[in-house]
Design a protein around this motif. Sequence first.
Motif, short mmCIF file in Angstrom:
data_model
loop_
_atom_site.label_atom_id
_atom_site.label_comp_id
_atom_site.label_asym_id
_atom_site.label_seq_id
_atom_site.Cartn_x
_atom_site.Cartn_y
_atom_site.Cartn_z
N LYS A 180 0.58 -0.71 0.16
CA LYS A 180 -0.02 0.02 -0.10
C LYS A 180 1.19 1.27 0.01
O LYS A 180 0.44 2.64 -0.23
N GLY A 181 2.09 1.38 0.50
CA GLY A 181 3.25 2.33 0.02
C GLY A 181 3.65 2.77 1.30
O GLY A 181 3.22 2.16 2.77
N SER A 182 4.07 3.66 1.60
CA SER A 182 4.78 4.09 2.59
C SER A 182 5.04 5.93 2.31
O SER A 182 4.51 6.83 1.85
N GLN A 183 4.81 5.92 4.05
CA GLN A 183 5.23 7.56 4.14
C GLN A 183 6.38 8.41 5.33
O GLN A 183 6.65 7.68 6.25
N PHE A 184 7.25 9.07 4.79
CA PHE A 184 8.19 9.47 5.45
C PHE A 184 7.78 11.00 6.36
O PHE A 184 7.39 11.89 5.12
N ILE A 185 8.06 11.58 7.25
CA ILE A 185 7.64 12.79 8.05
C ILE A 185 8.49 13.30 8.90
O ILE A 185 9.02 12.29 9.37
N VAL A 186 9.75 13.93 7.73
CA VAL A 186 10.40 14.64 8.55
C VAL A 186 10.11 16.11 9.54
O VAL A 186 9.27 16.67 8.55
N TYR A 187 10.37 15.69 10.84
CA TYR A 187 9.81 17.60 11.17
C TYR A 187 11.61 17.82 12.18
O TYR A 187 12.71 17.51 12.43
N LEU A 188 11.41 19.62 10.97
CA LEU A 188 12.80 20.18 11.50
C LEU A 188 12.04 21.44 12.33
O LEU A 188 11.05 21.96 11.95
N PRO A 189 12.64 22.48 13.57
CA PRO A 189 12.40 23.34 14.06
C PRO A 189 12.08 23.87 13.07
O PRO A 189 12.76 24.53 12.49
N ALA A 190 10.77 24.93 13.28
CA ALA A 190 10.75 25.49 12.82
C ALA A 190 12.46 27.04 13.41
O ALA A 190 12.10 27.07 15.00
N ALA A 191 12.52 28.45 12.67
CA ALA A 191 13.55 29.72 13.07
C ALA A 191 12.15 30.46 13.13
O ALA A 191 11.75 30.86 12.86
N GLU A 192 12.87 31.45 13.57
CA GLU A 192 12.43 32.92 13.86
C GLU A 192 13.78 33.39 13.68
O GLU A 192 14.37 33.08 12.33
N GLY A 193 12.48 34.85 12.35
CA GLY A 193 13.12 35.48 11.63
C GLY A 193 12.80 35.21 10.02
O GLY A 193 12.20 34.61 9.75
N THR A 194 13.58 36.15 9.01
CA THR A 194 13.49 36.20 8.34
C THR A 194 14.37 35.01 7.02
O THR A 194 15.41 34.43 7.79
N GLU A 195 13.95 34.52 6.38
CA GLU A 195 15.06 33.74 4.96
C GLU A 195 16.10 34.51 4.55
O GLU A 195 15.91 35.94 4.12
N THR A 196 17.14 33.42 4.58
CA THR A 196 18.49 34.76 4.58
C THR A 196 18.88 33.67 3.10
O THR A 196 18.68 32.85 2.32
#
Length: 829
Positions: free
Chosen positions: A681-697
């Motif tokens: 039936k398939g696979s699901q990978f969930i990658v959790y990355l901490p959110a950062a403060e500030g704007t994109e560099t």
Amino acid sequence: MLRSVPKRLTVGFFVVLAFALGNAAISYRSTQKLIANEQAIAHSHQVLAELETTLSKLRDVETGQRGYLLTGDTQYLAPYVLARTQTQAQIAKLKQLTADNSQQEIALLEQKIAAKLAALERTIDLEQKNDFVAARNMVLSGQGRQLMKDIRQIIGEMEKNERLRLQQRARQSHIGFRDETVTSSIATLLNVGLLMVLYYLMHRYIKQRQQAEDSLREANQTLETLIQSSPLGIVALTPSGNVSLWNPAAERIIGWNNREIINQCLPLLDNQQLRQRILKGEAIHDIELSCYRKDGQAIAISLSTAPLRDATDQINGIMAVIADISDRYAAEQTIREQAALLDIATDAIFVQDLENRISFWNKGAERLYGWLTQEALGRNVYELLHAQPVGEILVSQENLIAYGEWQGELRQIDKYGKQIIVASRWTLVRDAQGNPKSILVVNTGITEKKKLEAQLLRVQRMESIGTLAGGIAHDLNNVLTPILMSVQLLQMKFSDSQSQNLLNSLESNVKRGAALVKQVLSFARGFEGDRVTLQVRHLISEITHLIQETFPKSIELFTDISPNLWAIFGDATQLHQVLMNLVVNARDAMPNGGILSIQATNVLIDEQYTQMNLEATVGYYVAITVTDTGVGIPPEIIERIFEPFFTTKEVGKGTGLGLATAIGIVKNHGGFVNVYSEVSKGSQFIVYLPAAEGTETQIIQEGEILSGNGELILVVDDETGIREVTKLSLETYNYRVLTASNGVEALAIYADRQDEISAVLLDMMMPSMDGANTIMTLQKMNPLVKIIAISGLSSNEKIAATTGSGVQAFLPKPCTAKELLETLHSAIE
């Protein structure tokens, strides 16, 4: 007329005789009834006395049994055996005395007493066999107490019925006596002979009554002897609760003597509620109380009471029986404390007999195996717990019999079929004769310890692989560095399209090799690149473009990115590698096509979630979900997919480093990965990355390569190819270059021309004198020296940073000419 006189006399004689005979018959019948009633009264008194004697003897049996159980002293067995024999004799006497009216009750009493004696004998037998646990369990089961209660109830009913019969017979005796007196008086007036007969009968009756009174007096004397010699405290109370009888045993138990206690309130009746129950005539059986002796010593007693009633069934006093149970109570308390200690032990502790049946099971065993005590007792221990072959268990038992103890590791199963590993210690328990009796087993669950040991071995193996990979990477980077720089120099020299194509291809492959080395190092050493604040949507956009350009058309792509997606702080190149590994695995899982979807959403991880996922911490995350409809991952290997070099792909189609590198990068960014899969039936990978403060560099676009202004640079490297190509590259862009093959040579050159040298480009791994010692020596020579450290190992960046402020930058091998020139320009400026 004369002849009629004899006739009349004869008639009169016969009339008188008939009357006398009739009167005599009536008088005799009345007298016999009176005698029978008086005999029945005496019989009732005897029955009551024998019932009390039976109960007393049974208590003596129980006292002897308890004394032996509590102390183990065989001296208690002699009074026990004597009282048991006397009790059985009393039963036979009661059966004879009650043969005409109480057969059902006496049969039930005989049955209960037989059961009680059997139970007492059983506990003594278990005690003599040193089966203390079974004896204790039998005592604590309450069976004996219930049997004693039943016996007292039966005897109470029999005494009640006998008293009713006694009252009825007394009334009948009184009425018969009255009738007999009248009849006798009439008979006396009519016939002297009848008076003589009545006198004879009355004399006989008086004699029988005296005999009955003598029997009753003897019974009372016997009862008094029993009371005075009883080991139990026997107390009689008046209706107001004052003591009227106080035997020596009560004096020994409570401490007050006869003179001090008679006509005084019983000290045990301080409890008003208990006092009221007793004075109301309530029968109390074996209630346990705490009280104080005359000397202030606290003791535990067992109290039983029964009301004393007069002929009119009115309560005229309370008979109380007191037993000192302090020793028993202390012994039971000790047993309870020992059992409690066993129950709070973290280890599983149980006892099995030589037939492998479980006879003891503590709370630790309940926690480890899941089986409750009532479920485990009596079960075969091997059928209950052991999953390994029986032959191995038999070998362990043979060692136990031979040496008295055994220890080792066992693989077992719990109540739910889960396999567990225990460190097991067996001790052979012997009886008083030295014969094997049972086995004490102490098991410690080490399943998690074994898993940690396996993890440690994997970590150690990874460290070894990392060390090997680091050494290989260093050598490969030293090989690739001059090639990459030479290619870039050749690109400047040969401008025709054919040469440029060849050189571009060569440059691409060199960079690909460098990226592979970097991937190995990233997996082995946790390599950290440059991190900036960035948007995941840009990474997904690049991956989406790549998928559309290179993946088979049979794979449909869907993306769903939250419009207000939070930024993250990370290395764009490494995160790009993570996503690339995931989508490539998804592609390989769908050889016949399917659906590939990529989603990105904002997620708040709370405390409840962290309790279910130990790798997560509370905070804000960006969740990237990669889902495929492929073949799925079997449950037996899903826990191994992140292991390095583990792959299910064919040889040559996968290295097994993709997911291992991906999870290493994610964890290095403070995130974690969840995997869900179902076969077919398939696979699901969930990658959790901490959110950062500030704007994109914003990523700076490549600009022109910066040239020098004739500055003198000292290049130090033990690799000839690297020295030469670096010298050529720097000279091409307007720098002057000095070279040294090791640290000692570099120090000599710097000491001679330090005023001219603008910067030192220094390899960290060299023979004779390594980079760190060379840096420290250069700083001593010139605290303002400008040094750029370079190495094929990322770990050397930290070593270079700890040497002091003279190290302006660190360059990983291989580096491009542009990276080298920009770093050099920045350090000099």
